[in-house]
Design an enzyme around this catalytic site. Structure first.
Site, PDB file in Angstrom:
ATOM      1  N   ARG A 124       0.870  -1.152   0.078  1.00  0.00           N
ATOM      2  CA  ARG A 124       0.187  -0.150   0.007  1.00  0.00           C
ATOM      3  C   ARG A 124       0.866   1.453   0.017  1.00  0.00           C
ATOM      4  O   ARG A 124       0.798   2.048   0.887  1.00  0.00           O
ATOM      5  CB  ARG A 124      -1.022  -0.025   1.209  1.00  0.00           C
ATOM      6  CG  ARG A 124      -1.862  -1.036   0.770  1.00  0.00           C
ATOM      7  CD  ARG A 124      -2.992  -1.225   1.718  1.00  0.00           C
ATOM      8  NE  ARG A 124      -4.531  -1.368   1.236  1.00  0.00           N
ATOM      9  CZ  ARG A 124      -5.428  -1.683   1.859  1.00  0.00           C
ATOM     10  NH1 ARG A 124      -5.300  -1.829   2.987  1.00  0.00           N
ATOM     11  NH2 ARG A 124      -6.539  -1.836   1.409  1.00  0.00           N
ATOM     12  N   GLN A 129      -1.219   3.069  -5.472  1.00  0.00           N
ATOM     13  CA  GLN A 129      -2.641   3.213  -5.281  1.00  0.00           C
ATOM     14  C   GLN A 129      -3.527   2.939  -6.343  1.00  0.00           C
ATOM     15  O   GLN A 129      -4.796   2.181  -5.992  1.00  0.00           O
ATOM     16  CB  GLN A 129      -2.768   4.882  -4.979  1.00  0.00           C
ATOM     17  CG  GLN A 129      -2.703   4.744  -3.389  1.00  0.00           C
ATOM     18  CD  GLN A 129      -2.687   6.306  -3.018  1.00  0.00           C
ATOM     19  OE1 GLN A 129      -2.773   7.163  -3.870  1.00  0.00           O
ATOM     20  NE2 GLN A 129      -2.536   6.521  -1.817  1.00  0.00           N
ATOM     21  N   ASP A 132      -4.533  -0.823  -6.260  1.00  0.00           N
ATOM     22  CA  ASP A 132      -5.277  -1.365  -5.015  1.00  0.00           C
ATOM     23  C   ASP A 132      -6.377  -1.805  -5.013  1.00  0.00           C
ATOM     24  O   ASP A 132      -7.571  -1.259  -4.566  1.00  0.00           O
ATOM     25  CB  ASP A 132      -4.993  -0.127  -4.055  1.00  0.00           C
ATOM     26  CG  ASP A 132      -5.093  -0.684  -2.593  1.00  0.00           C
ATOM     27  OD1 ASP A 132      -5.560  -1.789  -2.405  1.00  0.00           O
ATOM     28  OD2 ASP A 132      -4.741   0.292  -1.717  1.00  0.00           O
ATOM     29  N   SER A 135      -8.691  -2.164  -1.767  1.00  0.00           N
ATOM     30  CA  SER A 135      -9.230  -0.862  -1.533  1.00  0.00           C
ATOM     31  C   SER A 135     -10.581  -0.668  -2.391  1.00  0.00           C
ATOM     32  O   SER A 135     -11.560  -0.090  -1.958  1.00  0.00           O
ATOM     33  CB  SER A 135      -8.290   0.542  -1.564  1.00  0.00           C
ATOM     34  OG  SER A 135      -7.533   0.531  -0.639  1.00  0.00           O
ATOM     35  N   TYR A 228      -1.913  -0.335   9.584  1.00  0.00           N
ATOM     36  CA  TYR A 228      -2.481  -1.288  10.043  1.00  0.00           C
ATOM     37  C   TYR A 228      -2.847  -1.454  11.319  1.00  0.00           C
ATOM     38  O   TYR A 228      -2.032  -0.857  12.058  1.00  0.00           O
ATOM     39  CB  TYR A 228      -2.073  -2.872   9.524  1.00  0.00           C
ATOM     40  CG  TYR A 228      -2.546  -3.127   7.925  1.00  0.00           C
ATOM     41  CD1 TYR A 228      -3.826  -3.085   7.397  1.00  0.00           C
ATOM     42  CD2 TYR A 228      -1.503  -2.991   7.120  1.00  0.00           C
ATOM     43  CE1 TYR A 228      -4.116  -3.337   5.923  1.00  0.00           C
ATOM     44  CE2 TYR A 228      -1.543  -3.219   5.785  1.00  0.00           C
ATOM     45  CZ  TYR A 228      -2.901  -3.432   5.227  1.00  0.00           C
ATOM     46  OH  TYR A 228      -2.894  -3.535   3.903  1.00  0.00           O
TER      47      TYR A 228
HETATM   48  P1  NAD Z   1      -8.286  -3.742   7.421  1.00  0.00           P
HETATM   49  O1  NAD Z   1      -9.340  -4.309   6.399  1.00  0.00           O
HETATM   50  O2  NAD Z   1      -7.225  -4.339   7.657  1.00  0.00           O
HETATM   51  O3  NAD Z   1      -9.133  -3.516   8.705  1.00  0.00           O
HETATM   52  C1  NAD Z   1     -10.310  -2.629   8.672  1.00  0.00           C
HETATM   53  C2  NAD Z   1     -10.162  -1.421  10.024  1.00  0.00           C
HETATM   54  O4  NAD Z   1     -10.326  -2.177  11.233  1.00  0.00           O
HETATM   55  C3  NAD Z   1      -8.951  -0.477  10.122  1.00  0.00           C
HETATM   56  O5  NAD Z   1      -9.230   0.377   9.943  1.00  0.00           O
HETATM   57  C4  NAD Z   1      -8.357  -1.253  11.509  1.00  0.00           C
HETATM   58  O6  NAD Z   1      -7.622  -0.532  12.088  1.00  0.00           O
HETATM   59  C5  NAD Z   1      -9.701  -1.907  12.185  1.00  0.00           C
HETATM   60  N1  NAD Z   1      -9.531  -2.635  13.294  1.00  0.00           N
HETATM   61  C6  NAD Z   1      -8.597  -3.552  13.494  1.00  0.00           C
HETATM   62  N2  NAD Z   1      -8.839  -3.841  14.766  1.00  0.00           N
HETATM   63  C7  NAD Z   1      -9.777  -3.595  15.529  1.00  0.00           C
HETATM   64  C8  NAD Z   1     -10.502  -3.383  16.697  1.00  0.00           C
HETATM   65  N3  NAD Z   1      -9.907  -4.416  17.547  1.00  0.00           N
HETATM   66  N4  NAD Z   1     -11.528  -2.678  16.953  1.00  0.00           N
HETATM   67  C9  NAD Z   1     -11.819  -1.529  16.063  1.00  0.00           C
HETATM   68  N5  NAD Z   1     -11.109  -1.526  14.821  1.00  0.00           N
HETATM   69  C10 NAD Z   1     -10.188  -2.400  14.431  1.00  0.00           C
HETATM   70  O7  NAD Z   1      -8.043  -2.182   6.891  1.00  0.00           O
HETATM   71  P2  NAD Z   1      -7.991  -1.319   5.411  1.00  0.00           P
HETATM   72  O8  NAD Z   1      -9.210  -0.784   5.317  1.00  0.00           O
HETATM   73  O9  NAD Z   1      -7.542  -2.117   4.333  1.00  0.00           O
HETATM   74  O10 NAD Z   1      -6.942  -0.314   5.744  1.00  0.00           O
HETATM   75  C11 NAD Z   1      -5.845  -0.413   6.745  1.00  0.00           C
HETATM   76  C12 NAD Z   1      -5.045   0.868   6.607  1.00  0.00           C
HETATM   77  O11 NAD Z   1      -4.465   0.851   5.572  1.00  0.00           O
HETATM   78  C13 NAD Z   1      -5.747   2.325   6.938  1.00  0.00           C
HETATM   79  O12 NAD Z   1      -4.875   3.097   7.760  1.00  0.00           O
HETATM   80  C14 NAD Z   1      -5.695   2.788   5.549  1.00  0.00           C
HETATM   81  O13 NAD Z   1      -5.776   4.234   5.664  1.00  0.00           O
HETATM   82  C15 NAD Z   1      -4.231   2.223   5.050  1.00  0.00           C
HETATM   83  N6  NAD Z   1      -4.402   2.253   3.667  1.00  0.00           N
HETATM   84  C16 NAD Z   1      -3.439   2.803   2.876  1.00  0.00           C
HETATM   85  C17 NAD Z   1      -3.464   2.797   1.437  1.00  0.00           C
HETATM   86  C18 NAD Z   1      -2.358   3.533   0.703  1.00  0.00           C
HETATM   87  O14 NAD Z   1      -1.621   4.226   1.298  1.00  0.00           O
HETATM   88  N7  NAD Z   1      -2.076   3.230  -0.428  1.00  0.00           N
HETATM   89  C19 NAD Z   1      -4.322   2.097   0.797  1.00  0.00           C
HETATM   90  C20 NAD Z   1      -5.399   1.576   1.640  1.00  0.00           C
HETATM   91  C21 NAD Z   1      -5.410   1.733   2.711  1.00  0.00           C
END
Ligand code: NAD
Length: 380
Positions: A124, A129, A132, A135, A228
């Protein structure tokens, strides 16, 4: 050197998406590639064969015709063992691979010297992006989750002032404010609900507030590696469940999206908390596939517990197949550009950071370390 790109019809039950769409086919053809689409591959997503033909693809009426001479196969779901058998040695296949759940496919790909890139392993980083797919599909899933919650809720979501009286807005609670959660929040806001959200990553608070929702502040901050979440300690877990339960009890719809890469989904809503919920309340558990955020979730089923409806729906992105496929196809198109070298040929060394990270199997070897460790000597 133009590539021959093949796109099979997805065969997984309930899968309506397709790995490429006519708009992307047109771009691939323009770049000199040829594209073969299996007859009916786009039907579930409302892309009929005729649109692919207009875009310059040919329609294959058998798997033999589809795969014969194809260098690249584009998939949404992991290939099946049967599909791997149909591909020639050296074929490159790109799609979601879910290696941990499909060990026998990984082994078969290794033995048949298939090269497999797993989209869920694309790092990521900013440059990736546009590729992705996690996402783009989480965005689709988050949208569907809110609509499903609204459809099962016996209440209006918006506040209404009518001649028949004033109706208070419903309260929607989103647990986990990653990509899917943020889309669920935005969708619930558009429907007029009062929206609250919670995430263990404190950094998510700013994004939640920017969407006009209230961020529930807990004393836990579990920001792990790469943005994460990390797994909570046993004490933190207990504290979280207690604190989350008050918000769950006042919600009309709860959408849970919490997950930790490579782990079972964290348990956020225990049976006792469900018992405190309002009659007619709905839980949409987006983590159903990885064990569920609610103790009572049954993957793939909708159940009733007291007056509460709990949806364990799987593969929510497939419920908006038109746009989910469009986004997925654009992700793949972007990924494919990495496979073309500066002379227009196929890259032979997968040294690019994105290719190296997403390379699952190549030249008879499992190249992704954690998958290799998981499969040990290679026997599933
Ligand atoms: P994910 O699907 O792994 O998890 C979903 C959400 O669940 C996350 O926000 C995580 O913090 C939350 N979570 C985990 N345990 C939890 C708990 N016990 N209680 C409450 N919430 C909990 O996550 P995702 O949607 O794939 O995204 C994860 C991270 O990656 C985010 O910070 C997002 O901004 C980042 N991201 C970055 C890029 C990039 O830079 N290209 C792209 C996509 C996502």
């Amino acid at each position: 050197m133009p590539f021959v790109i093949a796109v099979p019809k997805e065969l997984a039950p309930g899968e309506k998406r397709v790995a490429t769409v006519p708009e992307v086919v047109q771009k691939l053809i323009k770049s000199g590639h040829s594209v073969r689409i299996e007859h009916g591959a786009g039907t579930g997503a409302y892309y009929p064969d005729a649109l692919y033909t207009e875009a310059g693809a040919t329609i294959a009426h058998s798997r033999a015709e589809l795969f014969s001479g194809a260098q690249i196969v584009l998939k949404v779901q992991p290939p099946t063992v049967a599909e791997v058998e149909q591909m020639a040695e050296g074929t490159i296949v790109v799609g979601f691979m879910n290696a941990a759940r499909n060990p026998e496919v990984v082994i078969r790909m290794r033995d048949r010297k298939i090269t497999a890139f797993a989209l869920e392993l694309v790092p990521r980083i900013t440059r990736a992006q546009s590729m992705d797919a996690l996402s783009s599909q989480a965005t689709a899933g988050g949208y569907v989750a809110t609509l499903l919650g609204a459809a099962h809720c016996p209440k209006f979501l918006p506040m209404l002032t009518t001649a028949a009286g004033t109706i208070r807005p419903a309260t929607v609670l989103i647990l986990g404010a990653g990509v899917a959660g943020l889309m669920a929040i935005a969708t619930a806001k558009r429907l007029g609900a009062v929206v609250e959200a919670y995430d263990v990553r404190r950094a998510a608070g700013e994004q939640v507030r920017s969407l006009g929702a209230r961020f529930i502040e807990l004393e836990i901050n579990a920001e792990g590696q790469g943005g994460y979440a990390r797994e909570l300690t046993p004490e933190e877990k207990v504290k979280e469940q207690e604190m989350v339960s008050a918000a769950v009890a006042r919600a009309d719809i709860v959408i849970t999206t919490a997950s930790i890469p490579g782990r079972k989904a964290p348990l956020l809503i225990i049976r006792e908390t469900v018992a405190t919920m309002r009659p007619g309340a709905v839980i949409v558990d987006m983590a159903a596939e990885s064990g569920g955020n609610c103790e009572l979730t049954v993957p793939g089923r909708t159940i009733r517990e007291g007056g509460v409806t709990i949806l364990g729906s799987l593969n929510l992105p497939a419920e908006v197949p038109f746009h989910a496929s469009q986004m997925f196809a654009k992700n793949l198109h972007s990924f494919l550009s990495l496979l073309v070298d500066k002379d227009g040929g196929m890259v032979t060394e997968f040294t690019d950071e994105i290719l190296a990270a997403s390379l699952l199997v190549h030249a008879g070897e499992i190249r992704h370390g954690p998958t290799r460790d998981l499969l040990g000597g290679g026997t599933p």
